[in-house]
Design an enzyme around this catalytic site. Structure first.
Site, PDB file in Angstrom:
ATOM      1  N   ASP A 213       0.836  -1.192   0.000  1.00 41.03           N
ATOM      2  CA  ASP A 213       0.000   0.000   0.000  1.00 41.03           C
ATOM      3  C   ASP A 213       0.881   1.256   0.000  1.00 41.03           C
ATOM      4  O   ASP A 213       1.873   1.320   0.732  1.00 41.03           O
ATOM      5  CB  ASP A 213      -0.862  -0.028   1.271  1.00 41.03           C
ATOM      6  CG  ASP A 213      -1.919   1.060   1.290  1.00 41.03           C
ATOM      7  OD1 ASP A 213      -2.714   1.119   0.341  1.00 41.03           O
ATOM      8  OD2 ASP A 213      -1.948   1.845   2.256  1.00 41.03           O
ATOM      9  N   GLU A 262      14.196 -15.361  -0.696  1.00 42.29           N
ATOM     10  CA  GLU A 262      14.665 -16.492   0.130  1.00 42.29           C
ATOM     11  C   GLU A 262      13.684 -17.656   0.080  1.00 42.29           C
ATOM     12  O   GLU A 262      14.018 -18.770   0.433  1.00 42.29           O
ATOM     13  CB  GLU A 262      14.754 -16.058   1.606  1.00 42.29           C
ATOM     14  CG  GLU A 262      15.981 -15.274   1.955  1.00 42.29           C
ATOM     15  CD  GLU A 262      15.878 -14.783   3.398  1.00 42.29           C
ATOM     16  OE1 GLU A 262      15.161 -15.419   4.223  1.00 42.29           O
ATOM     17  OE2 GLU A 262      16.498 -13.750   3.700  1.00 42.29           O
TER      18      GLU A 262
HETATM   19  C1  BGC Z   1      -5.628   2.223  -0.373  1.00 43.71           C
HETATM   20  C2  BGC Z   1      -6.766   3.072   0.100  1.00 43.71           C
HETATM   21  C3  BGC Z   1      -6.395   3.633   1.456  1.00 43.71           C
HETATM   22  C4  BGC Z   1      -5.049   4.361   1.413  1.00 43.71           C
HETATM   23  C5  BGC Z   1      -4.501   4.604   2.769  1.00 43.71           C
HETATM   24  C6  BGC Z   1      -4.550   3.262  -0.521  1.00 43.71           C
HETATM   25  O1  BGC Z   1      -4.019   3.605  -1.559  1.00 43.71           O
HETATM   26  O2  BGC Z   1      -5.876   1.556  -1.567  1.00 43.71           O
HETATM   27  O3  BGC Z   1      -7.964   2.369   0.157  1.00 43.71           O
HETATM   28  O4  BGC Z   1      -7.376   4.520   1.876  1.00 43.71           O
HETATM   29  O5  BGC Z   1      -4.089   3.602   0.742  1.00 43.71           O
HETATM   30  O6  BGC Z   1      -4.046   3.414   3.322  1.00 43.71           O
END
Ligand code: BGC
Length: 535
Positions: A213, A262
């Site tokens: 993310d 790994e």
């Molecule tokens: C996720 C979102 C989230 C954000 C903060 C992103 O890009 O896909 O849904 O709100 O990250 O974590």
């Protein structure tokens, strides 16, 4: 060893894999509390397998207060009771592998939940404590003014007072999303060590990889200077150069890549990277992430030249490092494709065509749950909206997150929850049953049947060596509105993006997104796959 891992040792399976994105809250509710869960997902895995995809990516299911629906993690190595137990996760993994489906999960390393014990400890320990060094705690010039002018990506300022009532604690903490999501201070070595443990925890469990993310985030500019244009950050993090794309982030992924390598088979790291193609591609250099999403595609306007130039830039930038993007036109953060492309019949037609186009490109692809049903964006009633982006003054992403319709049954929630369950966490519209899997399963021209047909053909062409991630794509726009993408081995996709019908290049038309005109032309808003004779 599971069936999948016995048969699928190839190290770079992900390069041209099609993955199905599961937003677990809205996929299937097994226990009747109105929120989707792991038991519901396991029970419905056959639906995912029946599509012909290679696996699934599950968005966060770790313990969380759910201010950002799970992207505010309070325990990185657990399972939220709302979704089930660790044992249920292990059962899910086992069942998926038994169906030859790979499983990717999400890791959110830019920020945690404000309820994470380390953040709570930092709050309690007070200014100047080592606990606060794990996050970005800073003094403001006075009790009222934050340390700099940065704006959160969800709108409003990106700083919140640690203890608004205190005269002795005048510190603020940084959060580039909601105030419930404090940013980690990645310049503190303990943060990197912590995340390596998290990574190993899930890879040891047997997940096939992780979607990272905000992969371009993590580090902020040294000294946290003011942004030239603080307002611009609401257009996306990358408009504030201090929030993302810092050079040090590459060392994080080099370290993670060594960890992923790994394992046997090697695990895959896929980045959510919202940067210009040239900058984004630097994160998929051979010793960093394996793959990054073709981020601009989830927002592209319906315009042949924009598609050609964006895809060309992405492919070129990635190609410099031998990488291929992961294409997608939908995810849980954007307006559903059918609606984005104009809604109604036109939106459906374009969404069918766009799927054919992205599945023809070199690289992997992601299909977001409900995309296979052609779900439109839902206008969620104001009082039911929960997305923090909305509550902080931005747009609402709730409309793309409404629970999936499984059956046509009108009572209850169209099969999402068992009968007699609590109301779903977001209300389902009355029309939902007509989009359900049950309604579409046996209908010849349904979106669901179409998606299965497309994936079956793609898998066949892959097996025959016609579609291979190694074949580059050459894009061209004909007469302003016909998009043609030619791959090696005689394969091409053509998409009619204007108001006129388009002639299909010579060759075998192996698939079209809609019937051709009486003259054998491709009608507006449709696409075709062609394999040239004598290849
Ligand atoms: C996720 C979102 C989230 C954000 C903060 C992103 O890009 O896909 O849904 O709100 O990250 O974590």
């Amino acid at each position: 060893m599971t069936a999948l891992h016995r048969n699928g040792q190839e190290a770079d399976w992900w390069r041209d894999a099609v993955m199905y994105q599961v937003y677990p809250r809205s996929f299937a509710d097994g226990d009747g509390d109105g929120v989707g869960d792991l038991a519901g997902l396991t029970a419905r895995l056959p639906h995912i397998a029946s599509l012909g995809v290679d696996g699934l990516w599950i968005t966060p299911f770790q313990p969380s207060p759910h201010v950002d629906q799970g992207y505010d993690v309070s325990d990185y190595c657990g399972v939220d009771l709302l979704f089930g137990t660790m044992q249920q996760f292990e059962e899910l993994l086992h069942a998926a592998h038994g169906m030859s489906l790979r499983v990717l999960m999400d890791i959110a390393p830019n920020h945690c939940s404000s309820e994470h014990p380390l953040f709570q400890a930092a709050l309690a320990a007070g200014p100047g404590s080592p606990e606060r060094d794990l996050f970005h705690f800073e003094d403001g010039p006075d009790g009222m003014t934050p340390p700099n002018n940065w704006v959160s990506s969800f709108g409003d300022r990106s700083w919140t007072r640690a203890d608004p009532g205190s005269r002795t604690d005048q510190q603020w903490y940084l959060h580039i999303f909601s105030s419930a999501q404090p940013d980690w201070n990645w310049r503190h070595p303990a943060v990197g060590d912590f995340f390596e443990e998290v990574l190993r925890f899930w890879l040891d469990k047997g997940v096939d990889g992780l979607r990272v993310d905000v992969a371009h985030g993590l580090y902020k500019s040294h000294g946290l200077p003011d942004a030239d244009d603080p307002g611009a950050v609401t257009k996306g993090l990358r408009f504030n150069p201090h929030l993302t794309d810092q050079e040090e982030v590459h060392d994080v992924y080099r370290r993670w890549r060594r960890v992923a390598d790994e394992y046997s088979p090697a695990r895959v790291l896929v980045g959510e990277v919202n940067l210009e193609p040239d900058r984004a591609a630097r994160l998929v250099r051979p010793d960093e992430l394996h793959q990054a999403f073709a981020y601009p595609f989830v927002k592209l306007p319906w315009d042949a030249s924009v598609w050609a130039s964006t895809a060309g830039l992405l492919a070129h930038a990635h190609g410099k490092y031998g990488a291929v993007p992961a294409w997608s036109i939908e995810n849980h953060d954007v307006v559903r494709a059918v609606t984005r492309y104009g809604g109604g019949e036109r939106g459906v037609s374009r969404a069918r065509a766009a799927l054919l186009a992205v599945l023809a490109l070199p690289g992997g692809a992601y299909i977001y749950q409900g995309q296979e049903l052609g779900l439109p964006e839902v206008e969620v009633p104001l009082e039911a909206r929960v997305d923090p982006m909305w509550t902080r003054g931005g747009v609402s992403r709730d409309g793309a997150r409404v629970p999936l319709p499984w059956t046509t049954a009108e009572e209850g929630t169209f099969g999402f929850s068992p009968v007699g369950a609590e109301a779903p966490w977001l209300p389902t519209p009355a029309s939902w049953g007509s989009y359900s899997i049950e309604a579409q399963r046996d209908s010849e021209d349904s979106m669901l049947r179409y998606v299965k047909t497309v994936l079956a053909m793609r898998n066949r062409l892959r097996a025959d060596g016609v579609l291979s991630a190694a074949d580059p794509a050459r894009w061209r726009v004909e007469a302003d509105d016909a998009l043609v993408c030619e791959r090696g081995n005689g394969f091409l996709v053509v998409m009619a993006m204007g108001a006129r019908a388009v002639r299909i290049p010579d060759g075998d038309v192996v698939l079209t997104s809609a019937a051709l005109t009486g003259e054998g032309l491709l009608p507006p808003d449709t696409a075709a796959w062609v394999v040239r004779a004598g290849r």
